[in-house]
Design an enzyme around this catalytic site. Structure first.
Site, PDB file in Angstrom:
ATOM      1  N   ASP A   1       0.793  -1.225   0.000  1.00  0.00           N
ATOM      2  CA  ASP A   1       0.000   0.000   0.000  1.00  0.00           C
ATOM      3  C   ASP A   1       0.825   1.273   0.000  1.00  0.00           C
ATOM      4  O   ASP A   1       0.310   2.353   0.280  1.00  0.00           O
ATOM      5  CB  ASP A   1      -0.964  -0.007   1.190  1.00  0.00           C
ATOM      6  CG  ASP A   1      -2.121  -0.958   0.959  1.00  0.00           C
ATOM      7  OD1 ASP A   1      -2.683  -0.940  -0.143  1.00  0.00           O
ATOM      8  OD2 ASP A   1      -2.449  -1.718   1.884  1.00  0.00           O
TER       9      ASP A   1
ATOM     10  N   ASP B   1      -7.657  -4.464  -4.215  1.00  0.00           N
ATOM     11  CA  ASP B   1      -7.214  -3.151  -3.744  1.00  0.00           C
ATOM     12  C   ASP B   1      -5.886  -2.736  -4.390  1.00  0.00           C
ATOM     13  O   ASP B   1      -5.605  -1.543  -4.554  1.00  0.00           O
ATOM     14  CB  ASP B   1      -7.028  -3.145  -2.225  1.00  0.00           C
ATOM     15  CG  ASP B   1      -8.092  -3.877  -1.448  1.00  0.00           C
ATOM     16  OD1 ASP B   1      -8.566  -4.927  -1.903  1.00  0.00           O
ATOM     17  OD2 ASP B   1      -8.434  -3.416  -0.338  1.00  0.00           O
TER      18      ASP B   1
END
Length: 406
Positions: A119, A185
Site C-alpha cells: 500500500d 485493492d
C-alpha cells in the site's frame, strides 16, 4: 484563538471561490458549495487539534470508545489525510493550507522505503503525488521514484503480480494457507508506478503496472463483471491456488469496496495506457454495481452486495465516494453517453453531501462522512468514519468542479 483563525481564514478563501464561480450558481451547484464549506470548517477543526498537540497526528477513524484513532507513517491509510488537505487547498484556494499540507505530507518521508506491504502507492501517491502536482517541489519526485522502487520489490516473475500481503507473521493470513495473496485493492497502487515512469523515464515501473493489471484482469473477475477480493498465486509456477475473500461476506460475494477499487483502478490503467480492455472492465464492473438488485435508492452500497441481512446491513460510504470519483473520470473517456456516468456520480455525491451521510460540524470525530465500513468479518470499523472515504469524496468534488470549468 487558533480555532477562530483557521475558520476565518477558510471562510475568506471560500468567499473568493464563491465569487469566481457565481456563473454556475443555482440549485444544482448549492450542494457542491455547501460541501466545500463544510469540509473547510470540519477539517479546520481537526487541523486545530493537530496543531495544538505539537505533533504531526494523522487521523484515520474512530476507535471503540468513539475517540479519534491516529496512525503512523507505515499504516496503509497514512496518506489520505495529507491528501485531503491538498484537495481542500485546491478546492478553496486557501493559502494557509499549503504549508500544512506540506508538513503532513513530509511526515511520511520514511514510507518511501516500505517493502513489507503493497500500500505504499496509497501512502505516497495520495500525499506526495498531490503535493508534487500542486506545489511542484522537486524533492517530491525522488520520494515518488523511491516508493515505486520499493513497491516493485514485491513483484513476482512467475505469476506476474505484486504481492499484496506478507503471509509469514500474519496469523489470519497464514491460516488460509496463502502463498502470494493479491487483493483487488492493489489496483489502486499502480498509479504510483505509472507516475514514476513519467518522472524518471524508466519504463520498468510502467511494465510492472501493466503486467499486474493484465494478470488481475484475467484472474480476478467473474463473467458478470464482479471481482473476487483475494487471488492466491503460486510463486514458483504462477498458477492460481485460491480465489477467496478477506473482507467480504463470502468468497463468491461482491464486496462493495472491492468493486469500487476495480472500477477506479482500471480507469487509471486506461488513462495511462489507452488500452480499451481496461476501460471495458471498469465499465463492466460499474454496470454490475449499477444494476445490482440490492443497490439502494441513494446509491450508497451495502458493505457487501450479497450480505444476508440486507436492508439491515451496514452501508459503506467509502465505496460510494471511490466509485463517484472514478465515474467523473470515466465521463471524460471515449464512452457512449458520457453524461450518464457524470449524472450517476452526481447522484452519489448528492446523497453523500446530505445530512444522512455528512456529519454535523464538530461531530463524527471531525471526519466529513459517516457510515463507512472497514471489515465486517474482522468486526473492525463498522459504521464509522474512514479517512479514505473523505479523501475520495474530496477528490470527486474536485473532479466535478474541473469538468464544469472545462
Amino acid at each position: 484563538m487558533r480555532l477562530r483563525t483557521s475558520i476565518l481564514a477558510g471562510c475568506a478563501a471560500l468567499l473568493t471561490v464563491a465569487s469566481c464561480t457565481q456563473k454556475t450558481a443555482g440549485p444544482k451547484a448549492d450542494w457542491q458549495q455547501k460541501a466545500v464549506e463544510n469540509a473547510r470548517t470540519q477539517i479546520g477543526l481537526e487541523i486545530d487539534t493537530i496543531e495544538a498537540s505539537g505533533k504531526c497526528l494523522n487521523p484515520v477513524t474512530l476507535n471503540n470508545k468513539g475517540e479519534v484513532y491516529y496512525c503512523g507513517y507505515a499504516d496503509w491509510r497514512s496518506g489520505f489525510f495529507p491528501g485531503s488537505v491538498w484537495y481542500l487547498y485546491e478546492l478553496t484556494g486557501d493559502s494557509t493550507l499549503l504549508p500544512l499540507a506540506q508538513k503532513y505530507t513530509e511526515a511520511l518521508y520514511e514510507a518511501r522505503n516500505l517493502t513489507w506491504h503493497h500500500d505504499i502507492g496509497f501512502i505516497i501517491n495520495c500525499s506526495y503525488g498531490n503535493g508534487l502536482r500542486l506545489s511542484h517541489k522537486e524533492e517530491y519526485k525522488d520520494v515518488m521514484i523511491q516508493a515505486a522502487k520499493s513497491l516493485c520489490t514485491r513483484f513476482h516473475e512467475k505469476p506476474q503480480v505484486i504481492q499484496s500481503w506478507d503471509v509469514k507473521g500474519n496469523s489470519w493470513q497464514s491460516e488460509r494457507g496463502w502463498e502470494c495473496p493479491v487483493i483487488i485493492d492493489n489496483m489502486m497502487n499502480l498509479e504510483l508506478l505509472f507516475e514514476a515512469t513519467k518522472l524518471s523515464g524508466d519504463s520498468t515501473y510502467y511494465k510492472v503496472a501493466v503486467a499486474h493489471a493484465d494478470r488481475t484482469l484475467k484472474e480476478h473477475f467473474r463473467p458478470d463483471g464482479s471481482c473476487f477480493h483475494v487471488i492466491d498465486y503460486s510463486i514458483s509456477d504462477g498458477t492460481v491456488r485460491h480465489r477467496q475473500t478477506a473482507q467480504g461476506y463470502a468468497d463468491s460475494s461482491a464486496w462493495s469496496r472491492g468493486q469500487a477499487w476495480a472500477i477506479y483502478g482500471y480507469t487509471v490503467c486506461y488513462r495511462e495506457t489507452k488500452e480499451q480492455k481496461y476501460l471495458d472492465q471498469a465499465l463492466k464492473t460499474f454496470r454490475f454495481m449499477k444494476n445490482h438488485k440490492n443497490m439502494p435508492a441513494d446509491l450508497v452500497p451495502y458493505w457487501d452486495m450479497d450480505a444476508p441481512k440486507i436492508p439491515d446491513e451496514p452501508r459503506d460510504a467509502s465505496s460510494a465516494s471511490v466509485m463517484a470519483s472514478a465515474l467523473y473520470e470515466i465521463s471524460t473517456c471515449p464512452v457512449d453517453s458520457p453524461q450518464v456516468y457524470r449524472d450517476y456520480a452526481d447522484s452519489i455525491m448528492v446523497s453523500l453531501s446530505s445530512p444522512a451521510y455528512t456529519a454535523p460540524v464538530g461531530e463524527n470525530g471531525r471526519f466529513l462522512l459517516m457510515h463507512s465500513t472497514g471489515s465486517v468479518p474482522h468486526n473492525s470499523e463498522i459504521d464509522v468514519p474512514l479517512n479514505y472515504a473523505d479523501y475520495y469524496y474530496l477528490e470527486a468534488l474536485k473532479r466535478k468542479r474541473d469538468l464544469e470549468n472545462k
